[in-house]
Design a protein around this motif. Structure first.
Motif, PDB file in Angstrom:
ATOM      1  N   GLU A  78     -78.216 -69.539 -28.806  1.00  0.00           N
ATOM      2  CA  GLU A  78     -78.837 -70.213 -27.653  1.00  0.00           C
ATOM      3  C   GLU A  78     -80.148 -70.865 -28.076  1.00  0.00           C
ATOM      4  OE1 GLU A  78     -77.634 -70.510 -24.640  1.00  0.00           O
ATOM      5  OE2 GLU A  78     -76.314 -68.802 -24.255  1.00  0.00           O
ATOM      6  N   ASN A  79     -80.578 -71.857 -27.303  1.00  0.00           N
ATOM      7  CA  ASN A  79     -81.911 -72.427 -27.456  1.00  0.00           C
ATOM      8  C   ASN A  79     -82.915 -71.437 -26.863  1.00  0.00           C
ATOM      9  OD1 ASN A  79     -80.838 -75.084 -28.266  1.00  0.00           O
ATOM     10  ND2 ASN A  79     -80.228 -75.251 -26.124  1.00  0.00           N
ATOM     11  N   ILE A  80     -84.112 -71.438 -27.396  1.00  0.00           N
ATOM     12  CA  ILE A  80     -85.172 -70.570 -26.880  1.00  0.00           C
ATOM     13  C   ILE A  80     -86.391 -71.428 -26.548  1.00  0.00           C
ATOM     14  CG2 ILE A  80     -86.852 -68.765 -27.486  1.00  0.00           C
ATOM     15  CD1 ILE A  80     -84.206 -67.513 -27.041  1.00  0.00           C
ATOM     16  N   TYR A 123     -87.790 -78.111 -33.107  1.00  0.00           N
ATOM     17  CA  TYR A 123     -88.250 -77.861 -31.742  1.00  0.00           C
ATOM     18  C   TYR A 123     -88.569 -79.164 -31.014  1.00  0.00           C
ATOM     19  CZ  TYR A 123     -93.035 -78.533 -33.467  1.00  0.00           C
ATOM     20  OH  TYR A 123     -94.176 -79.042 -34.006  1.00  0.00           O
ATOM     21  N   ILE A 124     -88.603 -79.045 -29.687  1.00  0.00           N
ATOM     22  CA  ILE A 124     -88.929 -80.146 -28.781  1.00  0.00           C
ATOM     23  C   ILE A 124     -90.072 -79.672 -27.899  1.00  0.00           C
ATOM     24  CG2 ILE A 124     -88.087 -81.612 -26.903  1.00  0.00           C
ATOM     25  CD1 ILE A 124     -85.227 -80.979 -27.870  1.00  0.00           C
ATOM     26  N   ILE A 125     -91.084 -80.493 -27.716  1.00  0.00           N
ATOM     27  CA  ILE A 125     -92.168 -80.185 -26.792  1.00  0.00           C
ATOM     28  C   ILE A 125     -91.676 -80.491 -25.384  1.00  0.00           C
ATOM     29  CG2 ILE A 125     -94.501 -80.821 -26.050  1.00  0.00           C
ATOM     30  CD1 ILE A 125     -95.086 -81.507 -28.998  1.00  0.00           C
ATOM     31  N   GLY A 126     -91.881 -79.539 -24.481  1.00  0.00           N
ATOM     32  CA  GLY A 126     -91.409 -79.761 -23.123  1.00  0.00           C
ATOM     33  C   GLY A 126     -91.963 -78.754 -22.149  1.00  0.00           C
ATOM     34  N   SER A 127     -91.335 -78.730 -20.983  1.00  0.00           N
ATOM     35  CA  SER A 127     -91.778 -77.827 -19.927  1.00  0.00           C
ATOM     36  C   SER A 127     -90.576 -77.222 -19.221  1.00  0.00           C
ATOM     37  CB  SER A 127     -92.668 -78.574 -18.927  1.00  0.00           C
ATOM     38  OG  SER A 127     -91.928 -79.553 -18.238  1.00  0.00           O
ATOM     39  N   CYS A 128     -90.846 -76.136 -18.527  1.00  0.00           N
ATOM     40  CA  CYS A 128     -89.810 -75.410 -17.802  1.00  0.00           C
ATOM     41  C   CYS A 128     -90.384 -75.035 -16.444  1.00  0.00           C
ATOM     42  CB  CYS A 128     -89.421 -74.159 -18.594  1.00  0.00           C
ATOM     43  SG  CYS A 128     -87.938 -73.351 -18.009  1.00  0.00           S
ATOM     44  N   ILE A 178     -90.371 -69.237 -37.604  1.00  0.00           N
ATOM     45  CA  ILE A 178     -90.135 -68.839 -36.215  1.00  0.00           C
ATOM     46  C   ILE A 178     -90.739 -67.476 -35.897  1.00  0.00           C
ATOM     47  CG2 ILE A 178     -88.372 -68.346 -34.482  1.00  0.00           C
ATOM     48  CD1 ILE A 178     -86.604 -70.422 -35.974  1.00  0.00           C
ATOM     49  N   LYS A 179     -90.443 -66.483 -36.708  1.00  0.00           N
ATOM     50  CA  LYS A 179     -90.917 -65.130 -36.412  1.00  0.00           C
ATOM     51  C   LYS A 179     -92.442 -65.092 -36.341  1.00  0.00           C
ATOM     52  CE  LYS A 179     -90.278 -60.325 -37.672  1.00  0.00           C
ATOM     53  NZ  LYS A 179     -89.492 -59.375 -38.464  1.00  0.00           N
ATOM     54  N   GLU A 180     -93.111 -65.698 -37.304  1.00  0.00           N
ATOM     55  CA  GLU A 180     -94.569 -65.710 -37.326  1.00  0.00           C
ATOM     56  C   GLU A 180     -95.148 -66.509 -36.158  1.00  0.00           C
ATOM     57  OE1 GLU A 180     -92.577 -66.292 -39.889  1.00  0.00           O
ATOM     58  OE2 GLU A 180     -93.165 -64.981 -41.532  1.00  0.00           O
ATOM     59  N   LEU A 186     -89.184 -75.867 -27.103  1.00  0.00           N
ATOM     60  CA  LEU A 186     -87.803 -75.415 -27.086  1.00  0.00           C
ATOM     61  C   LEU A 186     -87.327 -75.438 -28.537  1.00  0.00           C
ATOM     62  CD1 LEU A 186     -84.936 -75.883 -24.791  1.00  0.00           C
ATOM     63  CD2 LEU A 186     -84.603 -76.841 -27.057  1.00  0.00           C
ATOM     64  N   ILE A 187     -87.000 -74.265 -29.067  1.00  0.00           N
ATOM     65  CA  ILE A 187     -86.459 -74.189 -30.416  1.00  0.00           C
ATOM     66  C   ILE A 187     -84.943 -74.339 -30.293  1.00  0.00           C
ATOM     67  CG2 ILE A 187     -86.270 -72.846 -32.537  1.00  0.00           C
ATOM     68  CD1 ILE A 187     -88.739 -71.266 -31.576  1.00  0.00           C
TER      69      ILE A 187
END
Length: 160
Positions: free
Chosen positions: A63-65, A120-125, A3-5, A112-113
């Motif tokens: 929380e999710n990020i 994670y999930i591929i998505g949009s916001c 995640i950090k990288e 979305l992690i």
């Protein structure tokens, strides 16, 4: 996923499509958006001296990020999609792709992690994250070119 990288990699390639400090958005369990200003959050045991990435790791325990990788906008009258990321793309869509993915609004796309994990999930916001009804929406996986292009961009940014 490391995640950090991954966050460092995404922030390092942010250019005109997003402010590097706005690359991450808190997404609640109901998929509605929380804060889009990670640098101003002071809960979750965040300290002023914490790096951006350390702040996200602390938030991620609760929380999710959502990490922005770019945005897309559909052009309905010619069935195309402009994808704005560190590399820009313009996709000619089939009617099936257009029917499946088209949205009348510009949207951020990314991952979305899930909280307290590296899944994670591929998505949009919603692009206008300041609206009270801004939400995350999963982009349904498919063999269509639109999804393949989004996944290709994401795969280049994630560090394993």
């Amino acid at each position: 996923m490391r995640i950090k990288e991954t966050i460092e990699n995404i922030r390092a390639t942010c250019n005109n499509y997003v402010d590097p400090d706005l690359v991450a958005i808190v997404i609640h369990d109901n998929y509605f958006m929380g804060s889009n200003n990670i640098c101003e959050l002071d809960q979750f045991d965040i300290k002023k001296q914490d790096t951006f990435e350390d702040r996200i790791l602390k938030i991620l325990k609760h929380e999710n990020i959502f990490l922005n990788l770019g945005m897309y906008v559909f052009i309905p009258f010619i069935n195309e999609c402009d994808i704005y990321s560190s590399e820009d793309f313009n996709l000619k869509l089939t009617q099936e792709e257009f029917d499946k993915y088209a949205n009348e609004k510009e949207r951020f796309f990314g991952i979305l992690i899930k909280k307290d994990s590296s899944d994670y999930i591929i998505g949009s916001c919603d692009l206008c994250g300041c609206s009270i009804d801004a939400t995350f929406k999963e982009i349904e996986a498919s063999d269509l070119d639109f999804f393949k292009k989004i996944k290709e961009i994401i795969d280049k940014k994630i560090i394993y």
